[in-house]
Each structure stands twice: as C-alpha cells, then as structure tokens.
Design an enzyme around this catalytic site. Sequence first.
Site, PDB file in Angstrom:
ATOM      1  N   LYS A  48     -32.507 -36.372  -7.013  1.00 38.83           N
ATOM      2  CA  LYS A  48     -32.284 -35.735  -5.474  1.00 38.83           C
ATOM      3  C   LYS A  48     -32.629 -36.982  -4.620  1.00 38.83           C
ATOM      4  O   LYS A  48     -31.781 -37.114  -3.654  1.00 38.83           O
ATOM      5  CB  LYS A  48     -33.229 -34.289  -5.260  1.00 38.83           C
ATOM      6  CG  LYS A  48     -32.977 -33.355  -5.988  1.00 38.83           C
ATOM      7  CD  LYS A  48     -33.955 -32.178  -6.120  1.00 38.83           C
ATOM      8  CE  LYS A  48     -33.195 -31.247  -6.970  1.00 38.83           C
ATOM      9  NZ  LYS A  48     -34.042 -29.949  -7.039  1.00 38.83           N
ATOM     10  N   GLN A  92     -40.081 -28.227  -5.713  1.00 43.22           N
ATOM     11  CA  GLN A  92     -39.403 -28.070  -6.877  1.00 43.22           C
ATOM     12  C   GLN A  92     -40.020 -26.943  -7.801  1.00 43.22           C
ATOM     13  O   GLN A  92     -41.292 -26.791  -7.991  1.00 43.22           O
ATOM     14  CB  GLN A  92     -39.578 -29.462  -7.654  1.00 43.22           C
ATOM     15  CG  GLN A  92     -38.605 -29.338  -9.172  1.00 43.22           C
ATOM     16  CD  GLN A  92     -37.170 -29.428  -9.041  1.00 43.22           C
ATOM     17  OE1 GLN A  92     -37.024 -29.925  -7.945  1.00 43.22           O
ATOM     18  NE2 GLN A  92     -36.385 -28.907  -9.881  1.00 43.22           N
ATOM     19  N   ASP A 115     -33.452 -25.373  -0.035  1.00 39.25           N
ATOM     20  CA  ASP A 115     -33.116 -24.491  -1.044  1.00 39.25           C
ATOM     21  C   ASP A 115     -32.839 -22.871  -0.624  1.00 39.25           C
ATOM     22  O   ASP A 115     -32.205 -22.460  -1.641  1.00 39.25           O
ATOM     23  CB  ASP A 115     -34.098 -24.422  -1.666  1.00 39.25           C
ATOM     24  CG  ASP A 115     -34.305 -25.232  -2.950  1.00 39.25           C
ATOM     25  OD1 ASP A 115     -33.191 -25.587  -3.513  1.00 39.25           O
ATOM     26  OD2 ASP A 115     -35.391 -25.456  -3.661  1.00 39.25           O
TER      27      ASP A 115
HETATM   28  N1  GUN Z   1     -35.416 -26.023 -10.293  1.00 39.95           N
HETATM   29  C1  GUN Z   1     -34.457 -25.580 -10.850  1.00 39.95           C
HETATM   30  N2  GUN Z   1     -33.322 -25.559  -9.987  1.00 39.95           N
HETATM   31  C2  GUN Z   1     -33.884 -25.608  -8.784  1.00 39.95           C
HETATM   32  C3  GUN Z   1     -33.479 -25.676  -7.367  1.00 39.95           C
HETATM   33  O1  GUN Z   1     -32.253 -25.614  -7.102  1.00 39.95           O
HETATM   34  N3  GUN Z   1     -34.304 -25.753  -6.479  1.00 39.95           N
HETATM   35  C4  GUN Z   1     -35.821 -26.065  -6.640  1.00 39.95           C
HETATM   36  N4  GUN Z   1     -36.645 -26.177  -5.685  1.00 39.95           N
HETATM   37  N5  GUN Z   1     -36.092 -25.946  -7.972  1.00 39.95           N
HETATM   38  C5  GUN Z   1     -35.325 -25.827  -8.934  1.00 39.95           C
END
Ligand code: GUN
Length: 282
Positions: A48, A92, A115
């Site tokens: 990311k 996350q 998110d």
């Molecule tokens: N863990 C797996 N996929 C995601 C996501 O799209 N966002 C976040 N914050 N954590 C994740």
Amino acid sequence: MIIDGKKVAIQLRNQIKTQLAQFSDIQITLATVLVGEDPASKLYVGMKHREAHAAGIHSKHVSLQKDIDQQSLEAEIEKLASDDNVNGILVQLPLPKHINKDRVLAKIPAEKDVDGLTEVNMGRLIQGQNQLVPCTPLGVMRLIEAYNIPTCGKTAVVVGRSSLVGLPQMLLLSARGADATVTLAHSRSENLVEICQRADILVSAVGSAGMITAAHVKPGAMVFDVGVTRTADGILGDVDFTSVEKIAGGVTPMPAGTGPMTVACLLENTVKAASLQGILPI
Ligand code: GUN
C-alpha cells in the site's frame, strides 16, 4: 478471458498520478496502522505504501506492539484523526483477538475512512450515498466497468457475507447504476452449486481454496476471485482457476486479479477523502 486486475490497477494508479500532478503544491497523506508482526499483513501494508508513493501520495506508518491495549490503540487512532496532515487512515485487519475492532474503527472520522468500514460510511452505502466504500468490492466494480461487463438486470451471486467484502459487494452490485439482481450466499447456504450456476457474475469471498469449480459456473459467466488462502504452495484463491477458466466468460487470476485492484482503490479513496476534506479541488 483472463480479467487482468494488475493491468487495470496500473491504469487506475496512473490516472490518479496524473490527476494529482495537476496539484503538485498539495500534499495528501495516507496513514496505515499495523498491530503486531503478521508477515502477510506487513506485506500488504508495504504494498500500500509503495503504490501510494508511485501515485504521488505521501504515506505514514504507525507500527504497534501486538499486546497493545484497547485504550492505547484508540489513542493512536485519535492522534491520526486530529492530525490535519493525515487525509486517510487505514487500520490493517485482522486485529489481535483481545482488541474490539469496531471500537477502534469508530475512532476514524468518516471523511478519513479510506477503507469505508466505519458505521457512517457503511450506513451511507446502504442509503445509496456512496462516498468511501470498501476497497475490495469497489475494485471488483472497477473491473466490471473496465471490461464493460453488463450488470443491469443480470443475476449476480456473492459468496461470503463479511463486512469487508461480501456485504458491501452485494450493495454495490444491486445499487442504482449497476442494477444487478443479487443473491448473497454463505457457508450455511444449501445447494451452493445450484445458486452459483445461476450467476452471470459470480464473486467469491470466502477464503476456502478451490471451492468454486467448473460445476458452480454457468457457461460464459464472469468470475471474480476474492478469497485468499495461504498454503505451502503459495497463495490460493477460492476459484479453481484451471477448471473454471474453461467454462467462464472471464475469470480473475490469483494473484494479479482482485488484489492489485484493492490497493488501487485505496489510492482512489485517499484522493476522494482529501476532496471530501476540501484539500483537493476535485
Ligand atoms: N485485511 C485484508 N483486507 C483488508 C482491507 O481491505 N483493509 C484492511 N484494513 N485490512 C485488510
């Protein structure tokens, strides 16, 4: 046909880069929060940051011990929430079991919730006022658009009912504009094969390697694999690619399918968040 998520993700990232280059005096920043040392989560967060930089988005990372208590974690989010230099906050997931995830997410202001997982943004999605929507299902919608896949009046089946993917995917596919007829199936669904066989568009977000076989797929259907299972042989999706590829009209590979789109949509959401905050005039 292979639905090339990597290619579309690069196009989307480059589009964002071009858009941001017009405002070179404006800095926008994505903050990520990682609790603990899970290798897969570290890898995702690293990706990311890399992609953010490639698009011209600044980033900041907060790394926290896995035994951090609820209150201290919430305090860390509050710091980012009140920091005017931070435009997007991503915590996350998954968080350690002793942490109440919903209370942590509740500390993220809706306009920084890249998110789309806060109550406010989930509620807006249900009301059809989409602002910041979860990145993975948004990525599937962007692939559907990129490949001109018809959705209006079509039958879509989403397998998996998580708030991260399945539920928002159902809402996005059935929303005005997409106009699909959506069935939400899950681990307790009876006759899953028959339900899936009706789908013109099939999205699987379960995390059970190879569970979607050619038997589940209507000839010509478009299949999106969102499931991720880690094995000794590498990352496997929900879709048994080799058999499904022969019958489907299109299928996303794993990796290089829906994963890169999730990251690209995070960048898209970060730009959108900055616009909602009045930082970017777009
Ligand atoms: N863990 C797996 N996929 C995601 C996501 O799209 N966002 C976040 N914050 N954590 C994740």
